[in-house]
Design an enzyme around this catalytic site. Structure first.
Site, PDB file in Angstrom:
ATOM      1  N   HIS A 170      -4.591  -3.983  -2.611  1.00 56.96           N
ATOM      2  CA  HIS A 170      -5.063  -3.612  -1.269  1.00 56.96           C
ATOM      3  C   HIS A 170      -5.103  -2.103  -1.073  1.00 56.96           C
ATOM      4  O   HIS A 170      -5.082  -1.619   0.054  1.00 56.96           O
ATOM      5  CB  HIS A 170      -4.196  -4.284  -0.193  1.00 56.96           C
ATOM      6  CG  HIS A 170      -4.386  -5.780  -0.140  1.00 56.96           C
ATOM      7  ND1 HIS A 170      -3.457  -6.632   0.395  1.00 56.96           N
ATOM      8  CD2 HIS A 170      -5.409  -6.564  -0.575  1.00 56.96           C
ATOM      9  CE1 HIS A 170      -3.897  -7.898   0.290  1.00 56.96           C
ATOM     10  NE2 HIS A 170      -5.070  -7.871  -0.294  1.00 56.96           N
ATOM     11  N   ILE A 218       0.825  -1.214   0.000  1.00 59.97           N
ATOM     12  CA  ILE A 218       0.000   0.000   0.000  1.00 59.97           C
ATOM     13  C   ILE A 218       0.855   1.260   0.000  1.00 59.97           C
ATOM     14  O   ILE A 218       0.353   2.364   0.153  1.00 59.97           O
ATOM     15  CB  ILE A 218      -0.923   0.005   1.248  1.00 59.97           C
ATOM     16  CG1 ILE A 218      -0.081  -0.106   2.530  1.00 59.97           C
ATOM     17  CG2 ILE A 218      -1.936  -1.131   1.186  1.00 59.97           C
ATOM     18  CD1 ILE A 218      -0.853   0.123   3.809  1.00 59.97           C
ATOM     19  N   ASP A 219       2.178   1.090  -0.188  1.00 60.23           N
ATOM     20  CA  ASP A 219       3.102   2.210  -0.009  1.00 60.23           C
ATOM     21  C   ASP A 219       3.372   3.036  -1.256  1.00 60.23           C
ATOM     22  O   ASP A 219       4.020   4.076  -1.189  1.00 60.23           O
ATOM     23  CB  ASP A 219       4.437   1.691   0.554  1.00 60.23           C
ATOM     24  CG  ASP A 219       4.936   0.449  -0.197  1.00 60.23           C
ATOM     25  OD1 ASP A 219       4.924   0.480  -1.447  1.00 60.23           O
ATOM     26  OD2 ASP A 219       5.325  -0.529   0.459  1.00 60.23           O
ATOM     27  N   GLY A 254       8.409 -11.712  -3.336  1.00 61.35           N
ATOM     28  CA  GLY A 254       8.289 -11.317  -1.927  1.00 61.35           C
ATOM     29  C   GLY A 254       6.898 -11.461  -1.352  1.00 61.35           C
ATOM     30  O   GLY A 254       6.480 -10.660  -0.526  1.00 61.35           O
ATOM     31  N   ALA A 293      12.509 -15.192  -0.051  1.00 57.94           N
ATOM     32  CA  ALA A 293      13.528 -15.608   0.916  1.00 57.94           C
ATOM     33  C   ALA A 293      13.520 -17.119   1.123  1.00 57.94           C
ATOM     34  O   ALA A 293      14.540 -17.718   1.435  1.00 57.94           O
ATOM     35  CB  ALA A 293      13.308 -14.885   2.237  1.00 57.94           C
ATOM     36  N   CYS A 345     -14.000   6.821  -2.336  1.00 61.58           N
ATOM     37  CA  CYS A 345     -15.386   6.994  -1.912  1.00 61.58           C
ATOM     38  C   CYS A 345     -16.106   5.656  -2.095  1.00 61.58           C
ATOM     39  O   CYS A 345     -16.121   5.104  -3.185  1.00 61.58           O
ATOM     40  CB  CYS A 345     -16.056   8.080  -2.756  1.00 61.58           C
ATOM     41  SG  CYS A 345     -17.820   8.250  -2.404  1.00 61.58           S
TER      42      CYS A 345
HETATM   43 ZN    ZN Z   1     -18.354   9.923  -3.895  1.00 58.40          ZN
END
Ligand code: ZN
Length: 273
Positions: free
Chosen positions: A129, A113-114, A197, A239, A137
């Site tokens: 995500h 999410i970054d 990852g 990993a 909205c």
């Molecule tokens: Zn709206």
């Protein structure tokens, strides 16, 4: 491992429609803690985890209290928006952007999410995500940049009048339909999937590699027949082994850090031996 890096470069070069799936493992190399790893946010702070579980319902019942919590006004812990904003893409992010610029990678579908893929230069990114940099909205489905929103009065409002939520998908919140449909379309049409990852245990995101591998399920005489799509190549960079490795969903695993492996794949593409 060198052989596998070379094999991945060759497979990518020969692919017609390659896409990448990325998860927390890519962001931890940029200093963003994951949630469930040994030093994860929720591993070390059970209260933060409990709050995260309630966040979507809190928005629905009390958007103002939701925003106060999101902005840390109640003294909540976890990774703040500011911390994420200051994080920088790492060589793994840049390598994926380069693969796209070379015309090989058609899209990145990320759990993160970054926003670091976009900052690294990736153009076509599906943020499964959501993104901390975006507000959404739930009423009219429009999205807007968080930077441009005024958060002096809470909650912020959409032009349609409804309260705005962070675009980040919280627990118990459905994945936005547009992103989910487009991701499924990409997973079904790709002939190569680079899974970077992610342990692929969070659903429905974890369905995407399985959808690429087993595109259709037909029921014949009460038997579930799974059509195997032999033409797709699924490569993991992680990993260690994941459920995708154990279940035979992926073809092979390149063990290591995405920030080291992905740039080396790019090197091989530039200088094939
Ligand atoms: Zn709206």
């Amino acid at each position: 491992m060198e052989d596998l890096v070379r094999r991945a470069a060759r497979d990518l070069a020969e692919s017609k429609y390659a896409i990448a799936l990325t998860g927390a493992g890519m962001s931890t190399e940029s200093g963003i803690p994951d949630f469930r790893g040994p030093k994860g946010i929720w591993t070390t702070d059970k209260q933060a985890e409990a709050k995260a579980y309630q966040r979507y319902e809190l928005f629905l019942s009390n958007p103002r209290a939701y925003w106060e919590e999101m902005l840390g006004l109640g003294g909540t812990s976890g990774t703040s928006y500011e911390e994420i904003r200051q994080a920088r893409p790492n060589p793994g992010h840049y390598a994926l952007a380069e693969l796209e610029a070379l015309g090989i990678l058609k899209c990145v579908i990320t759990q993160n999410i970054d926003g670091l893929h976009k900052r690294a230069g990736s153009k076509r990114v599906l943020e499964y995500h959501g993104s901390v940099h975006v507000l959404r909205c739930l009423s009219c489905c429009s999205r807007s940049a968080r930077e441009e929103a005024s958060l002096t009065e809470l909650p912020p409002h959409c032009q349609c009048g409804a309260a705005l939520k962070s675009d980040v998908v919280h627990f118990k919140e459905p994945i936005p339909l547009d992103v989910m449909r487009e991701s499924e379309r990409e997973a079904s049409r790709c002939d190569l999937m680079l899974v970077c990852g992610t342990s692929a245990v969070v659903y429905p995101f974890a369905d995407l590699p399985r959808m690429a591998r087993f595109p259709s399920r037909r029921s014949v005489a009460n038997l579930d027949v799974i059509a195997h799509k032999a033409s797709v190549e699924i490569i993991e960079v992680d990993a260690g082994p994941t459920p995708l490795t154990h279940e035979g969903v992926s073809d092979y695993l390149i063990r290591g850090k995405t920030g080291e492996i992905l740039p080396r794949i790019c090197e091989f593409l530039h200088h094939p031996l």
